[in-house]
Design a protein around this motif. Structure first.
Motif, PDB file in Angstrom:
ATOM      1  N   VAL A  63       1.249  -1.366  -0.012  1.00  0.00           N
ATOM      2  CA  VAL A  63      -0.245  -0.218   0.419  1.00  0.00           C
ATOM      3  C   VAL A  63       0.763   1.061   0.387  1.00  0.00           C
ATOM      4  N   VAL A  64       1.851   1.181   0.506  1.00  0.00           N
ATOM      5  CA  VAL A  64       2.340   2.171   0.850  1.00  0.00           C
ATOM      6  C   VAL A  64       3.469   2.513  -0.823  1.00  0.00           C
ATOM      7  N   ILE A  65       4.030   1.276  -1.263  1.00  0.00           N
ATOM      8  CA  ILE A  65       5.229   2.127  -1.922  1.00  0.00           C
ATOM      9  C   ILE A  65       3.839   2.258  -3.571  1.00  0.00           C
ATOM     10  N   LEU A  66       2.473   1.771  -3.144  1.00  0.00           N
ATOM     11  CA  LEU A  66       1.145   1.684  -4.573  1.00  0.00           C
ATOM     12  C   LEU A  66       1.300   3.923  -4.380  1.00  0.00           C
ATOM     13  N   ALA A  67       1.809   3.563  -2.973  1.00  0.00           N
ATOM     14  CA  ALA A  67       0.898   5.719  -3.023  1.00  0.00           C
ATOM     15  C   ALA A  67       2.645   6.419  -3.667  1.00  0.00           C
ATOM     16  N   ILE A  68       2.840   5.395  -3.195  1.00  0.00           N
ATOM     17  CA  ILE A  68       4.711   6.598  -4.079  1.00  0.00           C
ATOM     18  C   ILE A  68       4.262   6.066  -5.545  1.00  0.00           C
ATOM     19  N   GLN A  71       1.646   8.513  -7.067  1.00  0.00           N
ATOM     20  CA  GLN A  71       2.454  10.221  -6.560  1.00  0.00           C
ATOM     21  C   GLN A  71       3.288  10.150  -8.490  1.00  0.00           C
ATOM     22  N   THR A  72       4.212   9.135  -8.096  1.00  0.00           N
ATOM     23  CA  THR A  72       5.222   9.553  -9.248  1.00  0.00           C
ATOM     24  C   THR A  72       4.840  10.022 -10.589  1.00  0.00           C
ATOM     25  N   LEU A  73       3.857   8.123 -11.218  1.00  0.00           N
ATOM     26  CA  LEU A  73       2.744   8.701 -11.858  1.00  0.00           C
ATOM     27  C   LEU A  73       2.052   9.537 -12.677  1.00  0.00           C
ATOM     28  N   PRO A 163       9.512  -9.567 -11.687  1.00  0.00           N
ATOM     29  CA  PRO A 163       9.870  -8.695 -13.000  1.00  0.00           C
ATOM     30  C   PRO A 163       8.561  -7.614 -12.515  1.00  0.00           C
ATOM     31  N   VAL A 164       7.524  -7.793 -12.824  1.00  0.00           N
ATOM     32  CA  VAL A 164       6.780  -6.831 -12.566  1.00  0.00           C
ATOM     33  C   VAL A 164       6.611  -6.252 -11.142  1.00  0.00           C
ATOM     34  N   LEU A 165       7.042  -6.311 -10.480  1.00  0.00           N
ATOM     35  CA  LEU A 165       7.009  -5.851  -8.637  1.00  0.00           C
ATOM     36  C   LEU A 165       7.499  -4.479  -9.220  1.00  0.00           C
ATOM     37  N   THR A 166       7.347  -3.339  -8.162  1.00  0.00           N
ATOM     38  CA  THR A 166       8.088  -1.809  -8.672  1.00  0.00           C
ATOM     39  C   THR A 166       9.546  -2.101  -7.924  1.00  0.00           C
ATOM     40  N   ASP A 167      10.523  -1.264  -8.905  1.00  0.00           N
ATOM     41  CA  ASP A 167      11.671  -0.921  -8.220  1.00  0.00           C
ATOM     42  C   ASP A 167      12.102  -0.678  -7.131  1.00  0.00           C
ATOM     43  N   PHE A 168      10.955   0.098  -6.255  1.00  0.00           N
ATOM     44  CA  PHE A 168      11.125   0.711  -4.739  1.00  0.00           C
ATOM     45  C   PHE A 168      10.583  -0.246  -4.207  1.00  0.00           C
TER      46      PHE A 168
END
Length: 402
Positions: A63-68, A71-73, A163-168
């Protein structure tokens, strides 16, 4: 636990127990007051709590990374809400499964005992009529349908999703997320295993009914006719017990399977949404990964629907066999045999076999087709809203520049 069917299923049940999807199968063969059983269930409970904590952490970090990412995109439309629902399913599904294990532990033991009893009664009741059924190697049969798919999920799914999971996300969190995803997908495989057991019981009982049909076609003695009619009544009773067993399975898998279908459906929409977002990104390397991941999610729902549909077709074939039963003692069917066939046919008419999630929907190919159509419709609506939002953004930018 006893019987060939449950003995063949034991390795898969132990795997599901290792993933905390079902209690240890060994615990059902112990006395309720046994200290060994209490120790085993205590270890399983502590282990399940650890997995539940992992699912909570995975939900939190995703959830935290989804919010990032949102916001980034700068994609704040449906992406945040859709992704949030998908992440919450990690914890919700695991918690629901543990609650059902705790509440329905006794019912699962009754299911195991009924499967073993039905296998024993079917194989032992009709030994005096006809030749013994040539049993296919059920172990190989299960491995081809359950084992190979489970191996495929374990080996292929991480290669598509990591690979689909974000680099964050750190590698530790990626591995934990992948573990929870695999556990959730294995719940569908667990349900399919039980449906295969039901199907095997129906297949054996159907073979016994075909034996009785052949015996009746050559029957010319009154005593043999009475014995065959009594055997048909016993066959009818066993079929009724299988129908009740399906009802017990429905109660045990009600919410878990309902949530699995919802979870996979939301995942499909989430994948389509991110594929659309990344469509114009030339550096996106996961386009084909998303397509194959989507196909695996749909296939993991198709398999239980197909097996359940096949099981229902096998159950309905009993009526066609009854329609062709004739007695060899003359052209006119004896009244005793007619009454037995009529009772059997009425039971089949009133006890329709259905695999459902508590009546919310049926688990069969018809429902799967409807689900796919619904997902496609939601996907079209989602893309339309995104196109409209993109058009509004361009118009606003044009007006500012103007």
């Amino acid at each position: 636990m006893e019987g060939q069917l449950l003995a063949t299923s034991r390795p898969y049940l132990q795997l599901f127990s290792l993933l905390t999807l079902t209690p240890p199968p060994s615990s059902f063969g112990m006395s309720s007051r046994s200290g060994q059983r209490k120790f085993l269930l205590s270890i399983f409970s502590l282990y399940s709590c650890c997995i539940q904590l992992i699912s909570v952490w995975v939900t939190f970090i995703n959830v935290v990374i989804l919010a990032i990412e949102v916001q980034t995109l700068e994609v704040t439309d449906f992406t945040n809400a859709l992704g949030l629902v998908q992440k919450i399913f990690y914890t919700l599904l695991m918690a629901t499964n543990y609650v059902y294990i705790f509440i329905y532990y006794g019912r699962l033991g009754d299911i195991y005992r009924e499967i073993a009893a039905l296998e024993k009664d079917i194989d032992g009741t009709f030994q005096s009529f006809g030749s013994k059924c040539k049993q296919p190697n059920f172990r190989i049969y299960m491995f081809k349908r359950i084992g190979l798919w489970a191996i495929f999920i374990v080996l292929v799914l991480p290669r598509l999703t990591i690979p689909v999971l974000t680099d964050f996300m750190s590698w530790r969190d990626r591995i934990l997320t992948e573990f929870i995803i695999i556990v959730l997908e294995f719940k569908s495989i667990e349900y399919t295993l039980y449906v295969f057991l039901i199907r095997e019981l129906l297949r054996r009982l159907r073979h016994k009914l075909l034996q009785l049909q052949r015996e009746l076609s050559n029957c010319e003695q009154r005593a043999l006719l009475q014995a065959l009619c009594q055997a048909m009544r016993r066959n009818k009773q066993l079929l009724g017990r299988i129908w009740l067993l399906v009802g017990q399975l429905e109660g045990y898998f009600l919410l878990p399977m309902l949530l699995i279908f919802l979870y996979n459906g939301v995942c499909v929409l989430h994948i389509v949404n991110w594929a659309y977002i990344q469509a114009l990104n030339p550096n996106d390397c996961c386009r084909f990964y998303r397509v194959f991941y989507l196909l695996i999610l749909l296939t993991n729902l198709l398999i239980p629907c197909y097996v359940s549909h096949n099981c229902i077709s096998l159950y309905n074939s009993f009526g066609r066999i009854l329609h062709n039963i004739r007695c060899g003692c003359g052209r006119i069917t004896p009244q005793e045999l007619s009454m037995v066939v009529m009772e059997y046919a009425l039971q089949l008419e009133h006890l329709k076999l259905r695999f459902t999630c508590g009546g919310f929907f049926d688990i069969n190919l018809k429902y799967f087709g409807g689900m796919v159509v619904t997902i496609i419709s939601f996907t079209i609506i989602l893309i339309q809203f995104k196109l409209q939002a993109l058009l509004d953004t361009k118009q606003a930018a044009t007006q500012r520049n103007g």
